[in-house]
Design an enzyme around this catalytic site. Structure first.
Site, PDB file in Angstrom:
ATOM      1  N   HIS A   1     -52.383  22.365  10.331  1.00 19.66           N
ATOM      2  CA  HIS A   1     -51.359  21.365  10.593  1.00 19.66           C
ATOM      3  C   HIS A   1     -50.152  22.050  11.240  1.00 19.66           C
ATOM      4  CE1 HIS A   1     -49.598  17.400   9.957  1.00 19.66           C
ATOM      5  NE2 HIS A   1     -48.469  18.027   9.663  1.00 19.66           N
TER       6      HIS A   1
ATOM      7  N   ASP B   1     -56.762  20.832   8.479  1.00 20.04           N
ATOM      8  CA  ASP B   1     -55.562  20.040   8.238  1.00 20.04           C
ATOM      9  C   ASP B   1     -55.909  18.922   7.260  1.00 20.04           C
ATOM     10  OD1 ASP B   1     -53.270  18.488   8.349  1.00 20.04           O
ATOM     11  OD2 ASP B   1     -53.432  18.014  10.473  1.00 20.04           O
TER      12      ASP B   1
ATOM     13  N   SER C   1     -47.536  14.786  13.805  1.00 20.88           N
ATOM     14  CA  SER C   1     -47.509  14.536  12.375  1.00 20.88           C
ATOM     15  C   SER C   1     -46.816  13.209  12.076  1.00 20.88           C
ATOM     16  CB  SER C   1     -46.838  15.714  11.664  1.00 20.88           C
ATOM     17  OG  SER C   1     -47.007  15.630  10.271  1.00 20.88           O
TER      18      SER C   1
END
Length: 333
Positions: A291, A261, A166
Site C-alpha cells: 500500500h 495490500d 487510497s
C-alpha cells in the site's frame, strides 16, 4: 491510513485507543515529516521540468489549500497552439493523515510529461469533527471551482481527469460518479490502491485477512479510518463507490492495485463492477508492491513502472481531439 514507513517519523501510535487530541498531534508530526527535505529519499524528488507552488481555492464557508504542478517553460511543445493545458485533479492518500507534498514526485512528473496542470487537494483530514463526507465535498467542490474558473487557471475544461490514491482514490471515484450525474464530462479516472468500501463489509475482503499487518497499512488503521469516516447516523453506502447503484457511463478508469495490500480486493472488485456496468476499466496489478507504493518510490521499485503507465494512460485520454467515445480493452495486465 499511514503512507510512509521510515526512521525519523513519529512513533506509531496505539491506533485502537487513540484520542482525538493524540490523533491531531500524531498527524501534525507525521505531516511535518512528509513535507521535510529528509523525506525526499523515500518520497522521491520532483521532476525539474515542473514548477510547484501552493495556492488557495476559496469556496463558500472555507478555503482549501491546493498544491499546483505546472510544466516549466519550454516543456509544453506537445500543446503548441493549445494555450490551455489539461487538468488532472489529484487527491493524496492517508485519510486522517497526509499532505499533497507527499505526492510531489508523481504529480510533478505528470505535469511535465503529459503536459498538464496537476492540482492536488489538501482536503480536510478525517477526525471526530470532519467525517469522510467533508473530504469528499472538498475534492468535488475544488473540481467544480476549477472548471468554472478554467480560464483563470489556464486549463482546458474539455480535458479533465481525476487521480487519487487510497482514500484519495475513494474521493475521486465518488467525484467521477458525481460528474456523470451532473453532466461534467471527465476524460479519465486513475485510482491507485483505492479504498472504495466503507460499509460494514469493508474488512471482509480476502486481501484484508491475507495482508492484515503490512509495513504501510494494517487492520487497526483501517478500523480507525472506518470509525472516523462514517460516524453513527451516516449511510456508508453513499460514500462507498463499490456499493453504488449506477456505475455505467463513467469516465474510463485505470485501477492500479499493489498485490501486498489489505485493500487490494477493493480495487479488483471495483474494476470488475465498472466493467460489468459498461464503463471501460483497466486493472493493473503490481506484484509484491505494498500500500502507498506510488508515494514511496525510494522504497518501492514498482513505483516507476506504475508512474509510466499512468502517464501513458492519461496522455491517451487527455489528447486534444474531437469529442469521441473513448475505447479501452478493459484488459488486465
Amino acid at each position: 491510513m499511514s503512507e510512509v514507513t521510515t526512521t525519523g517519523r513519529p512513533p506509531e501510535p496505539d491506533w485502537p485507543t487513540m484520542t482525538a487530541e493524540e490523533l491531531v498531534a500524531y498527524r501534525d508530526a507525521e505531516n511535518r515529516f512528509r513535507a521535510s527535505a529528509a523525506a525526499r529519499a523515500i518520497l522521491g524528488d520532483p521532476d525539474p521540468g515542473a514548477a510547484i507552488d501552493w495556492q488557495h481555492v476559496t469556496l463558500p464557508g472555507r478555503e482549501i489549500p491546493v498544491r499546483v504542478h505546472r510544466p516549466s517553460h519550454g516543456r509544453s511543445s506537445e500543446d503548441a497552439g493549445q494555450p490551455d493545458l489539461p487538468l488532472v485533479l489529484h487527491v493524496h492518500g492517508g485519510g486522517f493523515v497526509g499532505t499533497a507534498v507527499q505526492s510531489d514526485w508523481v504529480n510533478s512528473h505528470l505535469a511535465a510529461q503529459l503536459p498538464a496542470v496537476v492540482v492536488s487537494v489538501e482536503h480536510r483530514l478525517l477526525d471526530p469533527d470532519h467525517p469522510l463526507a467533508a473530504a469528499v465535498d472538498d475534492g468535488w467542490d475544488v473540481l467544480q471551482h476549477l472548471v468554472r474558473h478554467s480560464a483563470q487557471w489556464g486549463i482546458d475544461p474539455a480535458r479533465i481527469a481525476v487521480f487519487g490514491e487510497s482514500c484519495g482514490g475513494l474521493i475521486n471515484a465518488l467525484a467521477a460518479i458525481r460528474a456523470d450525474e451532473t453532466g461534467l464530462r471527465l476524460r479519465a479516472q486513475v485510482l491507485v490502491n483505492p479504498a472504495v468500501d466503507v460499509t460494514e463489509r469493508m474488512l471482509d475482503h480476502a486481501s484484508v485477512s491475507e495482508h492484515a499487518r503490512t509495513p504501510t497499512l494494517a487492520v487497526p488503521q483501517l478500523q480507525l479510518f472506518q470509525r472516523l469516516a462514517v460516524p453513527p447516523g451516516t449511510d456508508p453506502r453513499t460514500l462507498s463507490p463499490l456499493r453504488a447503484d449506477h456505475l455505467n457511463g463513467l469516465a474510463p478508469a485505470l485501477v492500479v492495485v499493489p498485490t501486498h495490500d489489505p485493500l487490494a480486493d477493493h480495487g479488483r472488485r471495483y474494476a470488475e463492477r465498472l466493467r460489468a456496468a459498461g464503463t471501460p476499466a483497466r486493472l493493473t496489478e503490481y506484484p509484491e508492491a505494498g500500500h502507498a507504493f506510488l508515494s514511496t518510490p525510494g522504497l518501492a521499485p514498482q513505483a516507476e513502472a506504475a508512474r509510466a503507465e499512468i502517464v501513458e494512460f492519461l496522455r491517451a485520454c487527455l489528447a486534444a481531439r474531437p469529442e469521441a467515445k473513448h475505447s479501452d480493452d478493459g484488459g488486465t495486465s
